[in-house]
Scaffold this motif. Structure first.
Motif, PDB file in Angstrom:
ATOM      1  N   TRP A 101      12.819  45.290  59.960  1.00 14.29           N
ATOM      2  CA  TRP A 101      13.421  44.229  60.783  1.00 14.29           C
ATOM      3  C   TRP A 101      14.150  43.196  59.940  1.00 14.29           C
ATOM      4  CZ3 TRP A 101       8.335  45.908  61.903  1.00 14.29           C
ATOM      5  CH2 TRP A 101       8.223  46.664  63.083  1.00 14.29           C
ATOM      6  N   ASP A 117      14.212  51.911  64.596  1.00 14.88           N
ATOM      7  CA  ASP A 117      13.590  53.129  65.111  1.00 14.88           C
ATOM      8  C   ASP A 117      13.884  54.325  64.207  1.00 14.88           C
ATOM      9  OD1 ASP A 117      12.503  51.746  67.213  1.00 14.88           O
ATOM     10  OD2 ASP A 117      13.950  52.442  68.707  1.00 14.88           O
ATOM     11  N   ARG A 137       5.328  43.651  61.983  1.00 14.77           N
ATOM     12  CA  ARG A 137       6.117  42.614  62.648  1.00 14.77           C
ATOM     13  C   ARG A 137       5.633  41.221  62.245  1.00 14.77           C
ATOM     14  NH1 ARG A 137       6.794  46.147  67.411  1.00 14.77           N
ATOM     15  NH2 ARG A 137       4.729  45.530  68.145  1.00 14.77           N
ATOM     16  N   ARG A 165      15.658  40.171  66.306  1.00 15.71           N
ATOM     17  CA  ARG A 165      15.240  41.567  66.461  1.00 15.71           C
ATOM     18  C   ARG A 165      13.732  41.666  66.702  1.00 15.71           C
ATOM     19  NH1 ARG A 165      19.435  42.497  62.406  1.00 15.71           N
ATOM     20  NH2 ARG A 165      17.955  42.122  60.717  1.00 15.71           N
ATOM     21  N   SER A 225      11.797  43.291  69.785  1.00 15.60           N
ATOM     22  CA  SER A 225      10.988  44.493  69.521  1.00 15.60           C
ATOM     23  C   SER A 225       9.609  44.410  70.154  1.00 15.60           C
ATOM     24  CB  SER A 225      10.837  44.716  68.013  1.00 15.60           C
ATOM     25  OG  SER A 225       9.921  43.796  67.440  1.00 15.60           O
ATOM     26  N   HIS A 279       9.780  46.224  73.259  1.00 14.17           N
ATOM     27  CA  HIS A 279      10.523  47.488  73.182  1.00 14.17           C
ATOM     28  C   HIS A 279       9.652  48.658  73.600  1.00 14.17           C
ATOM     29  CE1 HIS A 279      13.306  50.516  71.912  1.00 14.17           C
ATOM     30  NE2 HIS A 279      12.601  50.884  70.866  1.00 14.17           N
TER      31      HIS A 279
END
Length: 305
Positions: free
Chosen positions: A232, A241, A260, A298, A302, A305
């Motif tokens: 990220w 991905d 993350r 992002r 995410s 996501h």
């Protein structure tokens, strides 16, 4: 002891080389970069001199690089600076210093990766090769690369400061990413080799993809999520991905959640370093702000996501 920026000059480095490695003393020499811990001077076409200057911890970091990087370099698919010679403290310069190989390329904070699929594959190949069980003697990841929960205070301070300075627009969304990450199960696998500091200024690009990785001062062993945060931080939109599919073994959901969290910490740090109010600090650069802002965007996306 620390050494001021003005204490390290071309003349000093030439004196050190003449004293310790005279065969290198007459090569062309020019300043390459000022980092948080070290100055890097290019020595001829293929070598560099790294000298600690701004923090006391840099001495141990250089010795870690000297001890381990020559063993790691042959298996890594991207070029890294390989220590060639170690300079011990002397009356002329009271700290250790290194001669390493020079790695060509542009730092990704100034030249971001633009070929998303190629960059994702290159980063995944590099971390797949690096993330092997580390032998005894490799330092454990602690502080900013230890257990994610140990960094809670740093996160709170970084988020609060960024919100107060108006550097982030939705602190609650950032906090949600962090809280999800901290709630994930801890790493239960072996201590894996980690770079430990994969931010844009430590990754080099050429023709839109990654070509080298530098600054292994935080080299340690621990949870691969620390480095997987780079998906990220370093890759353009839509490429994370692809990275996760290419990295082996495929990271489980808990590892991605922790990754993350580490990415949020790095992004907050980059935002502060890039802010006009503090980018004059040693090693700080305004170029760190935009990629850090993109990373936070992002990361928030995410989570759902």
């Amino acid at each position: 002891m620390t050494v001021s920026e003005t204490d390290i000059t071309e003349d000093l480095i030439r004196d050190l080389l003449r004293e310790r490695y005279p065969d290198l003393a007459d090569r062309p020499l020019k300043l390459g970069a000022l980092g948080w811990d070290n100055q890097v001077w290019r020595l001829g076409d293929d070598l560099a001199v790294r000298l600690p200057w701004a923090t006391e911890r840099a001495d141990a970091l250089l010795r870690t690089e000297h001890a381990w990087l020559p063993l790691l370099a042959p298996r890594l698919p991207l070029r890294i600076p390989v220590p060639q010679r170690l300079g011990e403290p002397s009356a002329r310069f009271p700290r250790p210093w290194l001669v390493t190989t020079w790695v060509p390329g542009e730092p990704a904070d100034r030249a971001p990766a633009t070929r998303g699929a190629d960059a994702a594959d290159a980063l995944a190949a590099f971390l797949t090769a690096l993330h092997r069980p580390a032998p005894d003697g490799v330092p454990d990841g602690r502080g900013r690369v230890g257990a994610l929960s140990e960094a809670a205070e740093s996160f709170i301070q970084g988020l609060t400061s960024a919100a107060e300075r108006g550097l982030i627009s939705d602190p609650d969304a950032v906090r949600a990413v962090w809280e999800d990450a901290v709630a994930a199960p801890d790493w239960a696998g072996p201590r894996l080799w980690l770079h430990g500091d994969l931010h844009p200024a430590n990754i080099l690009t050429a023709t839109g993809t990654f070509c080298g990785v530098i600054d292994f001062g935080d080299l340690c062993a621990g949870d691969p999520a620390v480095d997987l945060a780079a998906a990220w931080i370093l890759l353009p939109d839509g490429a994370a991905d692809r990275f996760h599919e290419a990295y082996r073994p495929s990271p489980d959901a808990a590892t991605l959640r922790r990754a993350r969290g580490w990415a949020v910490l790095r992004a907050l740090g980059g935002i502060h370093i890039g802010d006009a109010g503090v980018h004059g600090r040693p090693g700080g650069k305004a170029t760190w702000g935009p990629p850090a802002q993109a990373s936070l965007r992002r990361l928030v996306a995410s989570l759902h996501h």
